[in-house]
Scaffold this motif. Sequence first.
Motif, short mmCIF file in Angstrom:
data_model
loop_
_atom_site.label_atom_id
_atom_site.label_comp_id
_atom_site.label_asym_id
_atom_site.label_seq_id
_atom_site.Cartn_x
_atom_site.Cartn_y
_atom_site.Cartn_z
N ASN A 112 72.22 78.27 51.32
CA ASN A 112 71.73 77.83 52.62
C ASN A 112 72.67 78.24 53.75
N THR A 113 72.08 78.79 54.70
CA THR A 113 72.85 79.19 55.88
C THR A 113 72.09 78.72 57.12
N PHE A 114 72.82 78.19 58.03
CA PHE A 114 72.21 77.75 59.29
C PHE A 114 72.68 78.67 60.43
N PHE A 115 71.78 78.86 61.35
CA PHE A 115 72.11 79.74 62.49
C PHE A 115 71.81 79.02 63.80
N GLY A 173 67.98 78.36 63.22
CA GLY A 173 67.31 78.86 62.01
C GLY A 173 68.00 78.39 60.74
N TRP A 174 67.22 78.48 59.70
CA TRP A 174 67.73 78.09 58.37
C TRP A 174 67.25 79.11 57.37
N HIS A 175 68.18 79.62 56.66
CA HIS A 175 67.84 80.56 55.59
C HIS A 175 68.15 79.90 54.25
N HIS A 176 67.16 79.93 53.38
CA HIS A 176 67.36 79.35 52.03
C HIS A 176 66.99 80.39 50.99
N LYS A 177 67.96 80.66 50.14
CA LYS A 177 67.72 81.69 49.12
C LYS A 177 66.82 81.12 48.05
N LEU A 178 65.70 81.78 47.87
CA LEU A 178 64.77 81.35 46.83
C LEU A 178 65.08 82.05 45.51
N THR A 201 64.95 87.13 47.43
CA THR A 201 63.97 86.52 48.32
C THR A 201 64.59 85.32 49.01
N MET A 202 64.30 85.22 50.29
CA MET A 202 64.89 84.14 51.07
C MET A 202 63.80 83.48 51.90
N LEU A 203 63.88 82.19 52.00
CA LEU A 203 63.00 81.44 52.90
C LEU A 203 63.66 81.39 54.28
N VAL A 204 62.87 81.69 55.26
CA VAL A 204 63.41 81.72 56.64
C VAL A 204 62.61 80.73 57.49
N VAL A 205 63.30 79.83 58.12
CA VAL A 205 62.66 78.89 59.06
C VAL A 205 63.39 79.00 60.40
N GLN A 206 62.60 79.04 61.44
CA GLN A 206 63.24 79.32 62.74
C GLN A 206 62.48 78.62 63.85
#
Lengths: 402, 689
Positions: free
Chosen positions: A232-235, A305-310, A314-319
Amino acid sequence: MKINFKLFILTCILPLLGNAQSRDSFTFLGNAFDTEWNKGSAKFSGGFMASSNALNTRLFNDVLFRSTFTESAKQEFIDGESAKNNLYSESRANAEYKLTKNWGLRATFKSIIGFHSNKDLSELFLLGNSSFQGSEIKSKNLRYIRSSNLVVGVTQNVTNNEKFQVKLGYGVSFLTSYRAIQANEIGVYTALGGSYLDVTADQAELSTSGSGLKGVGLEADLDIGYKWDKSNTFFFSSSGFNLTRLLENEIITLDSTFRFTGLQLNFLSDSMSIGNFVDSTYNATIDRSRSNRKWASLPSRLQVGWHHKLSCRTMLVVQASAIDLGDLGVTGKAGITHEFSNSLKVLTTIGYGNFQGIVWNAAAEYRTGKTSVFINTQSLHALAIPELATNYGVSLGISTQF
Amino acid sequence: MALFVLMRIVYSFLFLILLFASSCRKEKFSYESNWITPLVETKLTLGDLVPDSLLDKNNDSSLNVVYEAEYAVSNLEDILQIPDRVESVEVSLTSLVLEDRSFTDTLTLLELYPPSLLLNGTEASLPAQEINTNEGTVLDVTEQFFTTATFKEGFIDISISNDLPVEAEVLEFELRNFKDKSVIVSGVFNDVSANSTVSESYDLAGKTVDGVLELIVIKVKTRASNGEVLIDASKGIRTTITIRNLKPQVATAIFPAQNLVEREDETKYEFGGAELTQVYVKSGSILMKVESTIEEAIVLDYTIPNSSRWDAPGIPITKQWIIPAAPKGDRVFVEERFPIDSFNIFLWGKFNNSAPDFNHIYNELTASIQYSGIERTLSLDDKISIEFGLIDVKPDLIIGDPGPHSFSLKDTLSLKAFDNLSGKISLDDAKISLDFYNSFGIQARIIVNELMSENTNNGSRIRLSPMGELSSPLLLEKATNPPLTPFEKTVELDKSNSNVKQFLGNMPNKLYPNLDVIIRPNGTVNRDDFAFAQSKVSVNFKIEAPLTIGLDSFTLTTMENFNLLGENETQNIKEGKLILKVKNNFPFEGDLRLQFVDGQGEFLFAKSPDAGSRMDAAEVDANTGKTVGQAESEVALSISRTEFQLLKAAEQVEVKVILNTKNANRYKMYSDYGVEVQLITDFIYENKL
């Protein structure tokens, strides 16, 4: 099985390890350009985007590529059910060059148009008041802004470690175009047969500038990435925060209600043109409403934004993003990125914005050696069903290492 | 290899995009919007259509049309002008004189016979003596007389007185200029007895005499005395020189005061048949132009004795000029103008009891030199030229007989009130008043041959007939003075004595009077007619008509500048409709015609209202004759896209408003009648991005 399991793990880890390297190696769909901060690397991008919650993309195409509106597109707009008409369009060109391990140079040219009002008032401004005879058309919180500016400055690699990556950018902004209109409320009533117009203006301001450079200011950007854990990474990003000193800017303020039944003219003795007569009649009133404005703050953008590695690739991206603290639009998107290889990564998101409607992004970045190319499209479906799409855009980019 | 190909593809793609973006030019974008808005509103009353100066309100608020104009037939300058009269006099120095002078010199016995000194006072016998000498006595008369002079005329008298006690047998003398020893005169006297005098005159014509002379007694021969005589050594031969009747050709001297010119004259003026006895000068000047070669200051005195100031009787026109001495060998020019404003000049000559007693101005001119005590050189070749006289005289009043004058007047008068009107207007009544005014102290007779009216819009002409009192010659008596009281006479024409209703119903914008005017038709008594500068014969023309009118296609035409589409914004209007919302309380309906022309006056297109739209007449109350309320109507003019394109070139529009009363009936107009007009535009506007 063990062997298979280990092999499976190895298969996952290797790509993961590889991914850990390849995740930062994508410039546009990743943050390698800033995390690696390679001296001598450069990144160029440019794009255009137009969006509205009520105007369809066929109308945008008409403006860009045709000489007038298409009747069906115009009718689609008129028949639309939205109560508000929001419009935001932006074109941008960026260039950044990493000068040293910690500093870089950047230049950005940006041009925006933003507008929001009640849909009826938009229709009146666009198509005339003849079809609104006998109706009062009002809009609260009307705003229109059009600006273009060039920012020249530097970027700074403030922090770059396993947890945090902080980048600052600051520069001098040169405002080349600026016009702004806003009002708490504007109302127009057209009597049947056009015998009179009732106009209401509540704190209406019209900003005009002279020729040449419109203003000079300072602009700053801040990008923060925080790696919560391996998955998980937050931006957080704020771009275009600025304060601009306006040059020769004048605002005309109207705050009144009046009924217009025609100019009091003596046909037999007044020989000046209608335009000159209007000037001579109303100039004094307008002059009293003039004042100078010295400072302005152009719309800026906030983004989280939030990136979550699936999986490994593949990564889930929410922004979520807001322009001008939401006054010119708030958009939320969610999607995934997938790396087909170390060279190719794609992104697709779908979202919704109050200034965009449904927005679908599709982007791809291809790396080869030290060079990456990037393309991003917004609402591709606008090509097929332009009357039903309300936004579109495209951006291109290229980066390389010199 | 594949990578290289891929990069080439990417770069080519980007290049093509750039090329496409930079080379692609699409048409400018525009779209149309439809707007409806009121444009102008105005209220027109009768006062707007007809100037206030032409309207007169009655007690019941009904209106009369009143029009006045003045037509001046003549003023003083039409009758008489005083011409400039300048005379010339040239005077040379024929009259220059020098005074007679005498000088005496004595040759004593002592000088003749020196031993006489020892015998002085005693009686003794004197022997005969003979003396020859070339020495003389210097006589310097420069200061008292002249430095040098060449005479045209003059005489020198030499008187010899023998004061000796013996007879002078021979006396020979010579008078000469000391400087060059030239002999002026010489002579011999014989046998001059003791204590006697002999004289001789000599002519100086052609001789040059200096101021320093030398008298030489060349020879003296005396006889011996008869016995003893009283010896007085101081006595002797006394010579007296007298110079008289001198008229120098040229002389350098201190000249005495004397007149060079003395002139009295009566200047005759021609006034084209007028015989004037007095002129009160409003403005004018005496011109004095002098050219002189005389090396002495000249004093010019000019007088018109038979004149006086208006405000100070007894003070005539008199002026003195000092002409400075001309430089040696050169000449001097002087020109001056002396104003004679506010003077009264009598034109009866020198005396008013002898002919001629009109048109003659008596004047006196004197040119003189004053005693200056300064030595000057003057010659008969010197002269002074004088031009003098009255110029630019504008009279304020003339008195006399103006002489008979007659002239015809065929003129054109413009009546602006009826400009731009055509069609028919029927009047209930009308009156023309002609006020004749004569402030000349001269009779005048006016014969009106014809008075024609014309409406140039339709070419209709109507002669005033009958002309009532104008059918006979009108005698205007002369004004009286003082105080100045003009003669006035009024002639009225109405429907009872002329066709004035039809004359004015023609709405004439041109009048053509044809008149004959005779000034002083019955002569003058005692030449006591007069005329002031501001005197005139004029007629004040006044038209009055109650504004009770019927209209039948009554058309008001006006050409207006058209720059409705002058601004850039209005250039984008594509088509539209002009809607006139009218609230009318006039009792007539109206129609409108527009005709647009370009900057060269070329016709562009004409426009009439859409079918069925016109201004309605207000209803009239049959009892009161006044309209009841306002009639609301709409006049719409649709202008197509093609016509709007033509409108951009339009610079003028001819507006025709055609009015009709119901069945052309006559209605009284009231001051509160008016029409409110609101112009609304419904137009398609092209917005350009």
